[in-house]
Motif scaffolding. Structure first.
Motif, PDB file in Angstrom:
ATOM      1  N   ARG A 333       0.839  -1.205   0.000  1.00 16.00           N
ATOM      2  CA  ARG A 333       0.000   0.000   0.000  1.00 16.00           C
ATOM      3  C   ARG A 333       0.871   1.251   0.000  1.00 16.00           C
ATOM      4  NH1 ARG A 333      -3.830  -0.160   4.895  1.00 16.00           N
ATOM      5  NH2 ARG A 333      -4.610   1.772   3.946  1.00 16.00           N
ATOM      6  N   ILE A 334       1.966   1.209   0.749  1.00 15.52           N
ATOM      7  CA  ILE A 334       2.885   2.350   0.788  1.00 15.52           C
ATOM      8  C   ILE A 334       3.548   2.536  -0.575  1.00 15.52           C
ATOM      9  CG2 ILE A 334       5.084   3.143   1.762  1.00 15.52           C
ATOM     10  CD1 ILE A 334       4.156   1.750   4.401  1.00 15.52           C
ATOM     11  N   ALA A 335       3.982   1.428  -1.189  1.00 17.15           N
ATOM     12  CA  ALA A 335       4.656   1.509  -2.489  1.00 17.15           C
ATOM     13  C   ALA A 335       3.735   2.056  -3.573  1.00 17.15           C
ATOM     14  CB  ALA A 335       5.181   0.133  -2.890  1.00 17.15           C
ATOM     15  N   SER A 336       2.441   1.787  -3.443  1.00 17.18           N
ATOM     16  CA  SER A 336       1.490   2.261  -4.449  1.00 17.18           C
ATOM     17  C   SER A 336       0.819   3.568  -4.037  1.00 17.18           C
ATOM     18  CB  SER A 336       0.423   1.197  -4.707  1.00 17.18           C
ATOM     19  OG  SER A 336      -0.328   0.945  -3.532  1.00 17.18           O
ATOM     20  N   THR A 337       1.317   4.172  -2.936  1.00 16.51           N
ATOM     21  CA  THR A 337       0.832   5.460  -2.397  1.00 16.51           C
ATOM     22  C   THR A 337      -0.618   5.405  -1.946  1.00 16.51           C
ATOM     23  OG1 THR A 337       0.056   6.445  -4.481  1.00 16.51           O
ATOM     24  CG2 THR A 337       2.400   6.677  -3.957  1.00 16.51           C
ATOM     25  N   LYS A 338      -1.152   4.210  -1.701  1.00 16.19           N
ATOM     26  CA  LYS A 338      -2.529   4.115  -1.225  1.00 16.19           C
ATOM     27  C   LYS A 338      -2.630   4.308   0.285  1.00 16.19           C
ATOM     28  CE  LYS A 338      -4.121   1.132  -4.971  1.00 16.19           C
ATOM     29  NZ  LYS A 338      -4.652  -0.200  -5.343  1.00 16.19           N
ATOM     30  N   LEU A 339      -1.496   4.222   0.980  1.00 17.71           N
ATOM     31  CA  LEU A 339      -1.496   4.480   2.420  1.00 17.71           C
ATOM     32  C   LEU A 339      -1.144   5.946   2.610  1.00 17.71           C
ATOM     33  CD1 LEU A 339      -1.849   3.214   5.200  1.00 17.71           C
ATOM     34  CD2 LEU A 339       0.581   2.699   5.216  1.00 17.71           C
ATOM     35  N   LYS A 340      -2.152   6.778   2.756  1.00 21.68           N
ATOM     36  CA  LYS A 340      -1.950   8.225   2.741  1.00 21.68           C
ATOM     37  C   LYS A 340      -1.477   8.769   4.077  1.00 21.68           C
ATOM     38  CE  LYS A 340      -3.380   8.694  -1.510  1.00 21.68           C
ATOM     39  NZ  LYS A 340      -2.436   9.053  -2.580  1.00 21.68           N
ATOM     40  N   ASP A 341      -1.925   8.167   5.163  1.00 20.11           N
ATOM     41  CA  ASP A 341      -1.634   8.721   6.476  1.00 20.11           C
ATOM     42  C   ASP A 341      -0.716   7.796   7.258  1.00 20.11           C
ATOM     43  OD1 ASP A 341      -3.410  10.898   6.026  1.00 20.11           O
ATOM     44  OD2 ASP A 341      -5.086   9.551   6.476  1.00 20.11           O
ATOM     45  N   SER A 342      -0.048   8.388   8.248  1.00 20.53           N
ATOM     46  CA  SER A 342       0.778   7.586   9.136  1.00 20.53           C
ATOM     47  C   SER A 342      -0.102   6.571   9.856  1.00 20.53           C
ATOM     48  CB  SER A 342       1.480   8.491  10.144  1.00 20.53           C
ATOM     49  OG  SER A 342       2.152   7.728  11.110  1.00 20.53           O
ATOM     50  N   GLN A 343       0.327   5.334   9.869  1.00 16.57           N
ATOM     51  CA  GLN A 343      -0.459   4.278  10.506  1.00 16.57           C
ATOM     52  C   GLN A 343       0.448   3.458  11.402  1.00 16.57           C
ATOM     53  OE1 GLN A 343      -2.758   1.769   7.860  1.00 16.57           O
ATOM     54  NE2 GLN A 343      -2.821   0.107   9.313  1.00 16.57           N
ATOM     55  N   GLN A 344       0.017   3.249  12.625  1.00 16.20           N
ATOM     56  CA  GLN A 344       0.755   2.409  13.561  1.00 16.20           C
ATOM     57  C   GLN A 344      -0.071   1.163  13.824  1.00 16.20           C
ATOM     58  OE1 GLN A 344       1.233   3.318  17.931  1.00 16.20           O
ATOM     59  NE2 GLN A 344       3.368   3.546  17.337  1.00 16.20           N
ATOM     60  N   LYS A 345       0.460   0.022  13.433  1.00 18.35           N
ATOM     61  CA  LYS A 345      -0.243  -1.238  13.642  1.00 18.35           C
ATOM     62  C   LYS A 345       0.541  -2.074  14.637  1.00 18.35           C
ATOM     63  CE  LYS A 345      -2.561  -5.034  11.296  1.00 18.35           C
ATOM     64  NZ  LYS A 345      -3.015  -5.574   9.998  1.00 18.35           N
ATOM     65  N   LEU A 346      -0.070  -2.342  15.788  1.00 19.11           N
ATOM     66  CA  LEU A 346       0.570  -3.126  16.834  1.00 19.11           C
ATOM     67  C   LEU A 346      -0.229  -4.407  17.050  1.00 19.11           C
ATOM     68  CD1 LEU A 346       1.427  -0.300  19.398  1.00 19.11           C
ATOM     69  CD2 LEU A 346       2.920  -1.323  17.674  1.00 19.11           C
ATOM     70  N   LEU A 347       0.445  -5.534  16.919  1.00 19.66           N
ATOM     71  CA  LEU A 347      -0.182  -6.841  17.089  1.00 19.66           C
ATOM     72  C   LEU A 347       0.099  -7.342  18.502  1.00 19.66           C
ATOM     73  CD1 LEU A 347       1.008  -8.391  13.702  1.00 19.66           C
ATOM     74  CD2 LEU A 347      -1.141  -7.199  14.163  1.00 19.66           C
ATOM     75  N   ILE A 348      -0.935  -7.754  19.203  1.00 24.70           N
ATOM     76  CA  ILE A 348      -0.767  -8.211  20.586  1.00 24.70           C
ATOM     77  C   ILE A 348      -0.384  -9.689  20.578  1.00 24.70           C
ATOM     78  CG2 ILE A 348      -1.900  -8.568  22.806  1.00 24.70           C
ATOM     79  CD1 ILE A 348      -3.633  -6.164  22.216  1.00 24.70           C
ATOM     80  N   PRO A 349       0.816 -10.029  21.078  1.00 22.06           N
ATOM     81  CA  PRO A 349       1.227 -11.436  21.092  1.00 22.06           C
ATOM     82  C   PRO A 349       0.439 -12.233  22.130  1.00 22.06           C
ATOM     83  CG  PRO A 349       2.874 -10.079  22.186  1.00 22.06           C
ATOM     84  CD  PRO A 349       1.856  -9.138  21.616  1.00 22.06           C
ATOM     85  N   GLU A 350       0.316 -13.517  21.872  1.00 20.88           N
ATOM     86  CA  GLU A 350      -0.431 -14.398  22.774  1.00 20.88           C
ATOM     87  C   GLU A 350       0.489 -14.931  23.866  1.00 20.88           C
ATOM     88  OE1 GLU A 350      -3.259 -18.418  22.540  1.00 20.88           O
ATOM     89  OE2 GLU A 350      -2.392 -17.534  20.724  1.00 20.88           O
ATOM     90  N   CYS A 351      -0.052 -15.057  25.071  1.00 15.62           N
ATOM     91  CA  CYS A 351       0.713 -15.597  26.195  1.00 15.62           C
ATOM     92  C   CYS A 351       0.514 -17.104  26.279  1.00 15.62           C
ATOM     93  CB  CYS A 351       0.273 -14.942  27.499  1.00 15.62           C
ATOM     94  SG  CYS A 351       1.091 -15.619  28.971  1.00 15.62           S
ATOM     95  N   PHE A 352       1.628 -17.848  26.353  1.00 19.51           N
ATOM     96  CA  PHE A 352       1.600 -19.300  26.527  1.00 19.51           C
ATOM     97  C   PHE A 352       2.242 -19.609  27.877  1.00 19.51           C
ATOM     98  CE2 PHE A 352       1.390 -18.540  22.035  1.00 19.51           C
ATOM     99  CZ  PHE A 352       0.521 -19.512  21.551  1.00 19.51           C
ATOM    100  N   GLU A 353       1.421 -19.997  28.826  1.00 19.10           N
ATOM    101  CA  GLU A 353       1.939 -20.261  30.169  1.00 19.10           C
ATOM    102  C   GLU A 353       2.580 -21.639  30.234  1.00 19.10           C
ATOM    103  OE1 GLU A 353      -0.114 -19.137  33.686  1.00 19.10           O
ATOM    104  OE2 GLU A 353      -1.508 -17.825  32.599  1.00 19.10           O
ATOM    105  N   GLY A 354       3.802 -21.670  30.771  1.00 20.42           N
ATOM    106  CA  GLY A 354       4.522 -22.921  30.947  1.00 20.42           C
ATOM    107  C   GLY A 354       4.726 -23.212  32.423  1.00 20.42           C
ATOM    108  N   GLY A 355       5.830 -23.882  32.719  1.00 20.12           N
ATOM    109  CA  GLY A 355       6.106 -24.249  34.104  1.00 20.12           C
ATOM    110  C   GLY A 355       7.218 -23.442  34.728  1.00 20.12           C
ATOM    111  N   SER A 356       7.517 -22.256  34.170  1.00 16.86           N
ATOM    112  CA  SER A 356       8.667 -21.488  34.647  1.00 16.86           C
ATOM    113  C   SER A 356       8.299 -20.399  35.650  1.00 16.86           C
ATOM    114  CB  SER A 356       9.393 -20.851  33.454  1.00 16.86           C
ATOM    115  OG  SER A 356       8.532 -19.965  32.759  1.00 16.86           O
TER     116      SER A 356
END
Length: 360
Positions: A333-356
């Motif tokens: 989208r950036i290369a084709s100039t379709k992303l006009k505005d600053s965009q911050q995309k943050l992905l929330i990682p999943e928690c995997f509980e172990g024995g530590s």
């Protein structure tokens, strides 16, 4: 550098000088970014923008597009006549052989997805990331690599600011530095560390060590802020102790010695790099200490070899396919100039509980 005369309006005079510089070959396909050009002409940004409006109306430069520098339309081809290169550059301080395993996987996935869309991905790893003012080397780099957009990985503030100033199409794979508004994509380290702090508090831990490298990355700052908010806020606040890896041989064991020599040492460690898991476990083995009996451990990262460790490590993880797909969608989208505005995309990682982690 020619001085501006005083008989005409400043924007008109500046436009005339820019035309002369274009005719003399000082600028080729693209004008410098506004900040650089204003400093070169010794004029204000408002005056420069007036000059650019004149040049655009006369057909000397292409209309402004967000994230891109102004193209020079005369002499030469107009911007809309130039062919795309169908190449994306991945700018990194690390060479391919220095990539951690998770980044190798992501890089390969991104390259494959781009290839299916007719694009090539090229790794660019120049020796300029230590420079306080890398502008000259970056200008040469951009001239040498004809690409449609740049992916910036672990790039320090001077590099990010230069790309923003030049209005080049770019995506930060990570967190942006302060005052940088380039689109970015990363995992939400503030949310992950806040969640990890809350998890440890539920298990009774109030003194937490954060094992962290001594580098200025915005993502690491977000990690520290999220953990501090979780541990030091609310009722019965605890404390966060930074265990800093200075990047030298033996730095992590020395930092651990200092942390656990305190009168009230941490009861749990949060590791921000996968290599710290091995550092910590070997250091503990030498002292006949065990996880989680003597120390609880949480990793804000994941490697496949965690599956071979006992006890299993409580960790945070995002699927590489998800991240790679998001990177490709945003950079195209950036290369084709379709992303006009600053965009911050943050992905929330999943928690995997172990024995530590154990209750105290």
């Amino acid at each position: 550098m020619p001085r501006l005369p005083h008989r005409q309006g400043l924007p008109t005079q500046a436009a005339t000088i820019i035309k002369e510089m274009i005719d003399e070959g000082e600028f080729h396909d693209l004008l410098p970014g506004e900040r650089t050009l204003a400093a070169k002409l010794q004029i204000g940004r408002d005056t420069l923008r007036g000059a650019l409006d004149i040049l655009e109306s006369e057909g000397w430069i292409t209309p402004r597009q967000h994230g891109k520098r102004r193209g020079i339309s005369k002499p030469g081809l107009r911007g809309d006549q130039r062919k795309k290169s169908n190449r994306i550059a991945f700018l990194s301080p690390k060479a391919l052989q220095e990539f951690p395993p998770w980044l190798l996987i992501e890089f390969d996935l991104v390259r494959g997805l781009l290839n299916r869309r007719g694009y090539e991905l090229e790794l660019v790893s120049p020796g300029l990331f230590h420079l306080q003012n890398p502008a000259r080397k970056l200008e040469k780099l951009v001239e040498d690599f004809e690409v449609d957009a740049w992916i910036l990985y672990q790039c320090p503030a001077p590099v990010q600011l230069w790309f923003e100033d030049q209005q080049l199409p770019a995506l930060i794979r990570g967190y942006p530095q302060p005052k940088v508004s380039i689109p970015c994509l990363d995992e939400d380290w503030h949310a992950a560390s806040f969640h990890a702090g809350g998890l440890l508090r539920r298990y009774g831990h109030h003194r937490i060590g954060l094992l962290i490298p001594d580098v200025k990355l915005a993502g690491l700052e977000a990690t520290e802020q999220g953990l501090t908010k979780a541990i030091e806020g609310g009722p019965n606040p605890g404390s966060v102790y930074k265990v800093i890896d200075r990047g030298e041989s033996g730095s992590v064991p020395r930092a651990l010695e200092v942390a656990f020599g305190l009168e009230n040492p941490p009861t749990a460690i949060i590791a921000t790099r996968s290599r710290y898991i091995l550092n910590l476990m070997s250091w503990m083995a030498e002292r006949r200490l065990r996880i989680p009996d003597d120390l609880s451990l949480v990793a804000l990262c994941y490697e496949t070899w965690y599956e071979h460790l006992r006890p299993t490590i409580t960790h945070y993880h995002s699927e590489p396919d998800t991240i790679a797909g998001s990177v490709v969608r945003m950079i195209l989208r950036i290369a084709s100039t379709k992303l006009k505005d600053s965009q911050q995309k943050l992905l929330i990682p999943e928690c995997f509980e172990g024995g530590s982690v154990r209750m105290i």
